[in-house]
Design a protein around this motif. Sequence first.
Motif, PDB file in Angstrom:
ATOM      1  N   TYR A  33       1.194  -1.444  -0.534  1.00 20.59           N
ATOM      2  CA  TYR A  33       0.127  -0.123   0.083  1.00 20.59           C
ATOM      3  C   TYR A  33       0.859   0.932   0.076  1.00 20.59           C
ATOM      4  N   ASP A  34       1.889   1.288   0.778  1.00 25.45           N
ATOM      5  CA  ASP A  34       2.780   2.315   0.598  1.00 25.45           C
ATOM      6  C   ASP A  34       3.725   2.915  -0.630  1.00 25.45           C
ATOM      7  N   ARG A  35       4.380   1.294  -1.250  1.00 24.25           N
ATOM      8  CA  ARG A  35       4.470   1.624  -2.695  1.00 24.25           C
ATOM      9  C   ARG A  35       3.431   1.780  -3.851  1.00 24.25           C
ATOM     10  N   ALA A  36       1.984   2.045  -3.589  1.00 27.27           N
ATOM     11  CA  ALA A  36       1.162   1.917  -4.334  1.00 27.27           C
ATOM     12  C   ALA A  36       0.576   3.647  -4.333  1.00 27.27           C
ATOM     13  N   HIS A  37       1.074   3.748  -3.039  1.00 26.89           N
ATOM     14  CA  HIS A  37       0.766   5.935  -2.723  1.00 26.89           C
ATOM     15  C   HIS A  37       1.757   6.098  -3.635  1.00 26.89           C
ATOM     16  N   ALA A  38       3.206   5.966  -3.889  1.00 25.76           N
ATOM     17  CA  ALA A  38       4.253   6.070  -4.902  1.00 25.76           C
ATOM     18  C   ALA A  38       4.256   5.929  -6.137  1.00 25.76           C
ATOM     19  N   SER A  39       2.936   5.484  -6.348  1.00 34.14           N
ATOM     20  CA  SER A  39       3.455   4.935  -7.806  1.00 34.14           C
ATOM     21  C   SER A  39       2.429   5.753  -9.359  1.00 34.14           C
ATOM     22  N   PRO A  40       2.755   5.872  -9.779  1.00 35.06           N
ATOM     23  CA  PRO A  40       2.000   6.693 -11.366  1.00 35.06           C
ATOM     24  C   PRO A  40       0.393   6.540 -10.754  1.00 35.06           C
ATOM     25  N   HIS A  41      -0.021   5.478 -10.708  1.00 37.82           N
ATOM     26  CA  HIS A  41      -1.278   4.499 -10.387  1.00 37.82           C
ATOM     27  C   HIS A  41      -1.994   5.193  -9.458  1.00 37.82           C
ATOM     28  N   CYS A  42      -1.706   6.135  -8.265  1.00 34.33           N
ATOM     29  CA  CYS A  42      -2.088   5.749  -6.816  1.00 34.33           C
ATOM     30  C   CYS A  42      -3.147   6.880  -6.600  1.00 34.33           C
ATOM     31  N   TRP A  43      -3.540   7.626  -7.614  1.00 34.09           N
ATOM     32  CA  TRP A  43      -5.062   8.402  -7.634  1.00 34.09           C
ATOM     33  C   TRP A  43      -6.050   7.076  -8.036  1.00 34.09           C
ATOM     34  N   ARG A 275     -19.291   4.481  -4.616  1.00 38.87           N
ATOM     35  CA  ARG A 275     -17.605   5.129  -3.699  1.00 38.87           C
ATOM     36  C   ARG A 275     -16.492   4.024  -4.248  1.00 38.87           C
ATOM     37  N   SER A 276     -16.392   2.614  -4.096  1.00 38.05           N
ATOM     38  CA  SER A 276     -15.358   1.751  -4.087  1.00 38.05           C
ATOM     39  C   SER A 276     -15.198   0.398  -4.640  1.00 38.05           C
ATOM     40  N   PHE A 277     -14.155  -0.378  -4.352  1.00 37.11           N
ATOM     41  CA  PHE A 277     -14.386  -1.244  -4.328  1.00 37.11           C
ATOM     42  C   PHE A 277     -13.154  -1.917  -3.449  1.00 37.11           C
ATOM     43  N   GLY A 278     -13.082  -3.255  -2.711  1.00 31.84           N
ATOM     44  CA  GLY A 278     -12.163  -3.586  -1.758  1.00 31.84           C
ATOM     45  C   GLY A 278     -11.360  -4.752  -2.995  1.00 31.84           C
ATOM     46  N   SER A 279     -10.313  -4.364  -2.780  1.00 33.39           N
ATOM     47  CA  SER A 279      -9.456  -5.598  -3.857  1.00 33.39           C
ATOM     48  C   SER A 279      -8.188  -6.076  -3.002  1.00 33.39           C
ATOM     49  N   CYS A 280      -8.139  -7.228  -2.770  1.00 35.80           N
ATOM     50  CA  CYS A 280      -6.718  -7.634  -2.053  1.00 35.80           C
ATOM     51  C   CYS A 280      -5.643  -7.557  -3.352  1.00 35.80           C
ATOM     52  N   SER A 281      -5.963  -7.096  -4.337  1.00 32.18           N
ATOM     53  CA  SER A 281      -4.690  -6.829  -4.981  1.00 32.18           C
ATOM     54  C   SER A 281      -5.109  -5.464  -5.880  1.00 32.18           C
ATOM     55  N   PHE A 282      -3.871  -4.641  -5.915  1.00 34.43           N
ATOM     56  CA  PHE A 282      -4.015  -2.930  -6.268  1.00 34.43           C
ATOM     57  C   PHE A 282      -3.598  -3.806  -7.915  1.00 34.43           C
ATOM     58  N   GLU A 283      -2.470  -4.019  -7.624  1.00 30.54           N
ATOM     59  CA  GLU A 283      -1.659  -4.649  -9.105  1.00 30.54           C
ATOM     60  C   GLU A 283      -2.594  -4.820 -10.250  1.00 30.54           C
ATOM     61  N   GLU A 284      -3.632  -6.351  -9.929  1.00 28.94           N
ATOM     62  CA  GLU A 284      -4.327  -7.152 -11.087  1.00 28.94           C
ATOM     63  C   GLU A 284      -5.023  -5.626 -11.956  1.00 28.94           C
ATOM     64  N   TYR A 290      -4.227  -2.170 -18.050  1.00 34.10           N
ATOM     65  CA  TYR A 290      -2.897  -1.972 -19.304  1.00 34.10           C
ATOM     66  C   TYR A 290      -3.173  -2.896 -20.724  1.00 34.10           C
ATOM     67  N   ASP A 291      -3.765  -4.213 -20.028  1.00 33.85           N
ATOM     68  CA  ASP A 291      -4.388  -5.241 -21.352  1.00 33.85           C
ATOM     69  C   ASP A 291      -5.380  -4.608 -22.673  1.00 33.85           C
ATOM     70  N   LEU A 292      -5.699  -4.034 -21.503  1.00 30.11           N
ATOM     71  CA  LEU A 292      -7.142  -2.951 -22.665  1.00 30.11           C
ATOM     72  C   LEU A 292      -6.634  -1.866 -23.442  1.00 30.11           C
ATOM     73  N   LYS A 293      -5.220  -1.774 -22.807  1.00 25.24           N
ATOM     74  CA  LYS A 293      -5.412   0.083 -23.485  1.00 25.24           C
ATOM     75  C   LYS A 293      -5.946   0.840 -23.349  1.00 25.24           C
ATOM     76  N   LEU A 294      -5.951   0.584 -22.322  1.00 22.63           N
ATOM     77  CA  LEU A 294      -6.951   1.622 -21.674  1.00 22.63           C
ATOM     78  C   LEU A 294      -5.490   2.850 -20.730  1.00 22.63           C
ATOM     79  N   LEU A 295      -4.567   2.145 -20.150  1.00 26.02           N
ATOM     80  CA  LEU A 295      -3.928   2.948 -19.395  1.00 26.02           C
ATOM     81  C   LEU A 295      -2.532   3.011 -20.080  1.00 26.02           C
TER      82      LEU A 295
END
Length: 295
Positions: A33-43, A275-284, A290-295
């Motif tokens: 979670y800490d690394r995700a907050h510093a990633s380009p996708h933190c938004w 409002r949001s969804f809970g996920s046990c993965s942020f990377e997936e 990315y696979d859908l070429k949306l990022l």
Amino acid sequence: MLTSLKQLLARIVDYAGIFPPAQLSLPEAINIYDRAHASPHCWMLDRFVLPATRLPEFIKLLPSEDASSSQPWSLSVIVSGNWRSGLEQIYQATKRDYKPSIQISALEVAPLSPVEIQSIRLEIPAEVDTFFEIPFNVDLEPYLDILHQIGAGAKLRTGGITSNAFPDSTQLGQRILSLAKARIPFKATAGLHHALRGHCLTHALNETSTTMHGFLNVAIASAFAYQQAVTLDEVVAILEESSIDSFQLSDIEIGWHEFSLPILAIEHSRQQFFRSFGSCSFEEPIHELYDLKLL
């Protein structure tokens, strides 16, 4: 990335890495979670999810004040079992100052009866978003009445580690439409790792695969439902779309058949409804986009 999609997905993921199927250790989840907050996708990232019973452990494991990330830790805390004890643990955890700071910005409450919801809500600070889990096998109307009265939200379980944990599209669509009509916000939990609906592996013994809902499907269906411009059949059809080509995407809107969602409608739906969804993965979810070429 298209502006419309960025608006649709802003702060949409509540990170729940300690829960199945990932079931990481708390130190591992905190680090991710800490690394995700510093990633380009933190938004795309919002709260860190953990049970009230693990708050003391979480606080002991917080990175030091001089760690690379110093943002306040925004938590969504799950209260289950003895809810009075859970609320007391939350109170004890928040009456002290910590460095870095923690902010309990949401509570997720395990299934209770409408009468119990009335009781517990009186003990929750008004500034904390509260989401009460509502099973799919109960009459929704009494819950709508009480959630509307107390200004709380609903929590919908959209999956799990076995195939029978996934509501079908009609069940989910009915819930979304009913909550939209009642103007009650909701968050989803479990089973939304994938961007679009598809046939995916489960994590249960003796099961191979099941059909899982997509977080794009749910977000788009919810936005149209909040506009109150679609029928149940249309919501179900949106939930069951399995190709990104089924949607018309541009910087200024998201379209589906003859319907369209301008930026302001998307923003309003995300702020006021889904409002949001809970996920046990942020990377997936990121990899799916990315696979859908949306990022």
